[in-house]
Each structure stands twice: as structure tokens, then as C-alpha cells.
Enzyme design. Structure first.
Site, PDB file in Angstrom:
ATOM      1  N   ASP A 145       0.528  -1.244   0.019  1.00 28.22           N
ATOM      2  CA  ASP A 145      -0.012  -0.110  -0.093  1.00 28.22           C
ATOM      3  C   ASP A 145       0.844   1.410   0.064  1.00 28.22           C
ATOM      4  OD1 ASP A 145      -2.391  -1.203  -0.045  1.00 28.22           O
ATOM      5  OD2 ASP A 145      -3.181  -0.638   2.003  1.00 28.22           O
ATOM      6  N   ASP A 204       3.766  -9.089   9.648  1.00 29.72           N
ATOM      7  CA  ASP A 204       3.752  -7.727   9.304  1.00 29.72           C
ATOM      8  C   ASP A 204       5.213  -7.397   8.753  1.00 29.72           C
ATOM      9  OD1 ASP A 204       1.400  -6.543  10.272  1.00 29.72           O
ATOM     10  OD2 ASP A 204       2.041  -6.194  12.195  1.00 29.72           O
ATOM     11  N   ASP A 206       7.693  -5.666   9.617  1.00 29.55           N
ATOM     12  CA  ASP A 206       8.923  -5.768  10.597  1.00 29.55           C
ATOM     13  C   ASP A 206       9.118  -7.098  11.176  1.00 29.55           C
ATOM     14  OD1 ASP A 206       6.645  -5.067  11.677  1.00 29.55           O
ATOM     15  OD2 ASP A 206       7.561  -4.164  13.334  1.00 29.55           O
ATOM     16  N   ASP A 305      -7.342  -7.240  13.635  1.00 30.88           N
ATOM     17  CA  ASP A 305      -6.778  -8.594  14.292  1.00 30.88           C
ATOM     18  C   ASP A 305      -7.786  -9.056  15.344  1.00 30.88           C
ATOM     19  OD1 ASP A 305      -5.894  -6.535  15.909  1.00 30.88           O
ATOM     20  OD2 ASP A 305      -3.874  -7.178  15.494  1.00 30.88           O
TER      21      ASP A 305
END
Length: 561
Positions: A145, A204, A206, A305
Site C-alpha cells: 500500500d 507484518d 517488521d 486482528d
């Protein structure tokens, strides 16, 4: 005198002010009437209101203590997940031979949502492509994105490089950022090639999973059809071992302590008692059929989530937490933690504040939106509904944020100014000491940081309390979404030993006036207690005031902010 400190000067100033007020009162006229009116208001209005607030905070403190004792007992008495569920490696049981076992590996979709992740995109894509799983049975889907065209080009090029190496990597972009992360995940599930997948792993940008992550998590889903989610523990590294940034500064150490308790106690307790806990948004594997039954990803809150986990839990699905699975490796001569995923902690105060606002506000807003649904559902037991409403949401997502600020930063300091209100010792000392002890015994290696952790968490509770009420009341910034800043390799520097670090900007650009003003309030209360109080509250209040001042003036975290 040279030996007198700021406390003595403040005490003299306060005594001088009180002396002037007494002289004004003795002079008669309006002064005597004004002070008399204040005494009446204090005794008739302020003191009863403060006493009511004190009683409410003490009751909520008792709730927190009961919850902490329950979670500690549940997490310590838990049975290992491989003893509660079948988790044999694929192909190792049911008479399967090696060939049929390989053919029996399910199709897995690995989703990596990204947004301008220049610093970490290579690490996350490489880790996902390095998962030990048959290459024709896994699809790595990078959901980009990014609004920076340079970053988008770099991420797309990295995906093409891995595709040339034989990895099934799909690079997907959208025309807009509707729904943020939830919207990206939801749109990613609509592609035709996803229909062949049975399970979904989410990481994610990271996060960097170990190679055997799927090998040790997928069997729980394959061999236990009632399980919808397998959640791994986040790993931030250990001193002198492979790590990302837990020792970068004191702020990241404190974050690691809080998150370690969350995984070791909260997630473990939920998994072993009601087979329910909040999905952490990453480092987990979902059964895709469970996602569809629960209604898919939803962007109605900033905690998509947790939202999905609650809706799946209300359908009767079970979750399992496998953070205690470990395996040794002789190749690097370092411990490889299987079922755990390395992640980066926000090291700047600004990034951490935004992250905590999103998590806290989103959870409170989800409580508002799902409370009635939880109460009325007939698909789960009464005890699971009670656990969700009272323990998971009310105590942990509301009370746990409000009490540290209201009791220890507002009620106790105000009580030294209002002599009509007395807070019992069990509420001021015994309950917080017991809760702190329960935290400390689960973080023995960080026990020397407990005082800093207490003071810093009380400051952050100021922001979490505000975020909680924004979420509950759905104020303007309820759906505010700011991606947490990552530093990637730039954060892999020597540990920062000092508590303070001077940011590279002018003071008015880093100050937070709400915290500075609150520090002034606490200094006033502490000084009054030092001069006139019969107790020693001023010791704690001074320390808390200093912490508010440090955080409020920006001398916290790293200079990257």
C-alpha cells in the site's frame, strides 16, 4: 544555601503563599469569606467526589488483582499445547510414508502487508521466502500500500528477484488505502489463486519468521479441525544474542517487559483456559475457512486482528498459543526459537504513543461494538461469554488502562491536598505491590527495571486512558491510523545505556504540554505533602512527576524521533 535543592525552594514558595493567604484572611473582608467558601466547597463537594473516585479506583484495583492472580495461576498450571492437541509433524503418523506425507502438505498463503517499508522490506520478504515448506505448496503475497513510488519500485523489484529464484511470490497493489491494513488483507483474499489455499500466515513487514515456522505451527491446524488460529510468540532478541532492538534504549526494554508478560501470561492463560485470546495481527496462522465463516477481515476498528478473533471465537472456534516451542541449532551456535518471530519495537516516543493509541482506542471501540453481540450469542457457553465480556474486554482493555492513571496519578496526589479523604494502605501499597510482584516473577531477567517500568507505564496510562474513552465514546480520532515507524538495520546499533537522549530538534517541537503541566501538578502535590503531610507519599509523587517531565520534554527514546 548551596545544599538546598529544588524541593526546599518549592516548599519555601508554598509556605510563603500560604502565609500570604492567612494574612489576607486575617485582614477580614472578602478574603475571609472566600477561604471560608472554599473550605465549605472542599468539605461538601470536592472531598465526597474524591472519596467516590477513590472507592471506584480501589474496587477496580481489586479486579485487577483478581485478574492477575487468575492469569498467573492459569499460565503456570497450563498443559503444553502439544499435550492438549495433536501436533505430530506432517507425514510422521497415521501410517503415512515420506512420499504421501510430502504430497499431503496443505497449500499455505503467506501475506505481508506493507506501507512505505523502505527499511525492512528486504528482511521480511527474504524471511517469508526462506520458510521451510514445499515451494509448490506456498504462495507469498506482498500487499504493498506504499504511497512512495520509489519504495513501491524497490518492493516490486525484490519480489521479482525472488520469483526468479523459483519462489511463488505475488506482488499486489491497490488504487486506494481504504480500510488500511484490514482493507489490504481483505482484498488480498479475493485473488483467484487464493482459493486453492487452506491456511493463511500473516507477518507484518517488521517480522522475520524462522525457517521452520510453518513446520511447527501448521500441524496443529491439520490434525485438529476445531482450531482456527495458531499464534506464535513475538521475539525481540536477548542480550548478546541475535536480536532486533530490545536493548536500544530504556524505552524499548520497558516495552519488551510489557510484551513478554502479555505473551507469557495473558496469551498463555487464554489459550489454556478458554482456548481464546486476541490475535496479535502477525506471527499467526489462520484456517481460511474459519476466516470466511467469521465474515472475513473488517475495517470497522483499528484492531482488525482482535475483531476477527472475537468473531471467530463467537462461532465456537478454538485458538492455541505455541510460544514455548524451542529447538536448538548447531549451525549458528545460537538458540533458534521456533514458533517465535523476531520483531522491531518502536524506539521513538512519538511512534510508541501512536501505536499505543491505536491499540488501546481500537480495543475499547471494539468492546463497544461487539458487547451486545457477545451477550446475545447462543453459539458459545455462558462461561466463554463471561470471559470475553468481563476478563478480556472490561478488565484488560478498560480497567487496566484507567486505574494506573486515575488512582496513582490523580487520586493519590489529590488526597494529600484534601485532608478529609484517606486512602487505605491496602489500596496504596499492598495491591500494587502484589501485582508488581506477579509481573516481576515472569520477567526475572528484567527485575532491576521494575521501578522504571512502573513510573513509565503510569505516564503512558495517561495517553491510554484518553484513548480508551475516545474508543468507548467514538470521538473524532477513534479510527486514526498511523503506521508505526520502523528503523530496520539502522536500529541495529550498540545498546544505549543512558535513560535520556537529546532529540535533534528545538524544545518546543518535542514538548508535550499536557505531560509537562501534569508534572507541575504532581510537583505541587508532592511539595505540599513534604511540608504538611503526615505520610511519605511525596517520595513516589516526586518520582512520578520527574517521569512525566522527562517524557513531556521529549527526553525519552532515541533521537530518530
Amino acid at each position: 544555601m548551596a545544599g538546598e535543592g529544588p524541593a526546599s525552594a518549592a516548599a519555601e514558595l508554598l509556605d510563603g503563599s500560604l502565609l500570604l493567604l492567612r494574612r489576607w484572611r486575617a485582614a477580614g473582608g472578602g478574603g475571609r469569606e472566600l477561604l471560608g467558601a472554599w473550605d465549605a466547597v472542599r468539605a461538601g463537594v470536592v472531598a465526597p467526589a474524591l472519596a467516590a473516585a477513590s472507592g471506584a479506583c480501589l474496587a477496580m484495583s481489586a479486579m485487577l488483582l483478581a485478574e492477575a492472580l487468575f492469569m498467573a495461576a492459569a499460565s503456570l498450571a497450563r498443559r503444553r499445547p502439544e499435550r492438549r492437541y495433536r501436533a505430530e509433524p506432517l507425514g510422521a503418523c497415521d501410517g503415512e510414508d515420506e512420499e504421501s506425507g510430502l504430497l499431503g502438505y496443505p497449500m499455505v498463503l503467506v501475506q505481508i502487508p506493507m506501507y512505505n517499508e523502505r527499511e525492512v522490506y528486504k528482511l521480511s520478504i527474504a524471511a517469508a521466502c526462506g520458510l521451510s515448506w514445499p515451494s509448490d505448496r506456498v504462495i507469498v503475497q506482498v500487499l504493498d500500500d506504499s504511497t512512495d513510488p520509489t519504495v513501491k519500485d524497490l518492493v516490486e523489484l525484490e519480489c521479482k528477484l525472488w520469483a526468479k529464484k523459483g519462489k511463488n511470490v505475488k506482488y499486489e497493489v491497490r488504487n486506494n488505502r481504504k480500510g488500511y491494513k484490514a482493507g489490504a488483507l481483505k482484498e488480498g483474499m479475493l485473488h483467484a489463486y487464493v482459493q486453492q489455499c487452506d491456511f493463511l500466515a500473516v507477518f507484518d513487514a517488521d517480522f522475520q519468521p524462522e525457517a521452520d515456522f510453518l513446520i511447527r505451527t501448521i500441524p496443529y491446524l491439520v490434525r485438529n479441525p476445531q482450531i482456527a488460529l495458531v499464534q506464535a510468540r513475538w521475539e525481540f532478541g536477548k542480550p548478546k544474542k541475535q536480536s532486533v532492538n530490545p536493548n536500544e534504549c530504556l524505552m524499548t526494554r520497558i516495552q519488551k517487559m510489557t510484551l513478554d508478560y502479555h505473551f507469557k501470561v495473558e496469551q498463555e492463560a487464554g489459550s489454556s483456559t478458554f482456548a481464546f485470546f486476541g490475535f496479535n495481527g502477525t506471527a499467526g496462522v489462520w484456517r481460511i475457512s474459519a476466516i470466511k465463516e467469521a465474515g472475513g477481515w473488517d475495517d470497522r476498528t483499528t484492531v482488525e486482528d482482535m475483531d476477527l478473533a472475537v468473531r471467530a471465537g463467537l462461532k465456537g472456534w478454538k485458538f492455541v498459543y505455541v510460544g514455548d516451542v524451542k529447538v536448538g541449532c548447531d549451525v549458528t551456535r545460537k538458540e533458534i526459537i521456533t514458533g517465535q518471530v523476531k520483531s522491531e519495537l518502536p524506539s521513538s516516543l512519538k511512534a510508541y504513543r501512536r501505536q499505543q493509541h491505536r491499540w488501546t482506542c481500537g480495543a475499547a471501540n471494539l468492546f463497544r461494538k461487539t458487547g451486545k453481540e457477545i451477550l446475545l450469542t447462543k453459539e458459545v457457553s455462558f462461561w466463554r461469554k463471561l470471559y470475553l465480556l468481563y476478563s478480556f474486554f472490561f478488565v484488560r482493555k478498560v480497567v487496566a488502562h484507567v486505574v494506573p492513571f486515575m488512582l496513582y496519578c490523580v487520586v493519590i496526589p489529590l488526597s494529600v491536598l484534601i485532608p478529609e479523604v484517606t486512602i487505605p494502605a491496602w489500596g496504596v501499597v499492598y495491591i500494587p505491590a502484589t501485582i508488581t510482584l506477579l509481573y516481576a516473577i515472569r520477567n526475572p531477567s528484567s527485575i532491576h527495571f521494575i521501578p522504571f517500568w512502573i513510573l513509565y507505564e503510569n505516564v503512558m496510562s495517561f495517553h491510554r486512558t484518553k484513548a480508551t474513552f475516545i474508543g468507548l465514546l467514538e470521538f473524532g480520532s477513534v479510527n486514526e491510523w498511523v503506521v508505526t515507524e520502523k528503523l530496520g538495520n539502522s536500529s541495529k546499533t550498540e545498546p544505549v545505556p543512558q535513560i535520556l537522549e537529546r532529540p535533534r530538534c528545538r524544545f518546543w517541537g518535542r514538548w508535550t504540554m499536557s505531560e509537562v503541566l501534569f508534572a507541575v501538578f504532581l510537583f505541587t502535590c508532592a511539595t505540599y505533602n513534604l511540608v504538611h503531610g503526615p505520610d511519605l507519599y511525596f517520595i513516589y509523587i516526586y518520582l512520578q512527576a520527574i517521569t512525566f517531565l522527562i517524557v513531556g520534554t521529549g527526553f525519552c527514546g532515541t533521537s530518530n524521533s
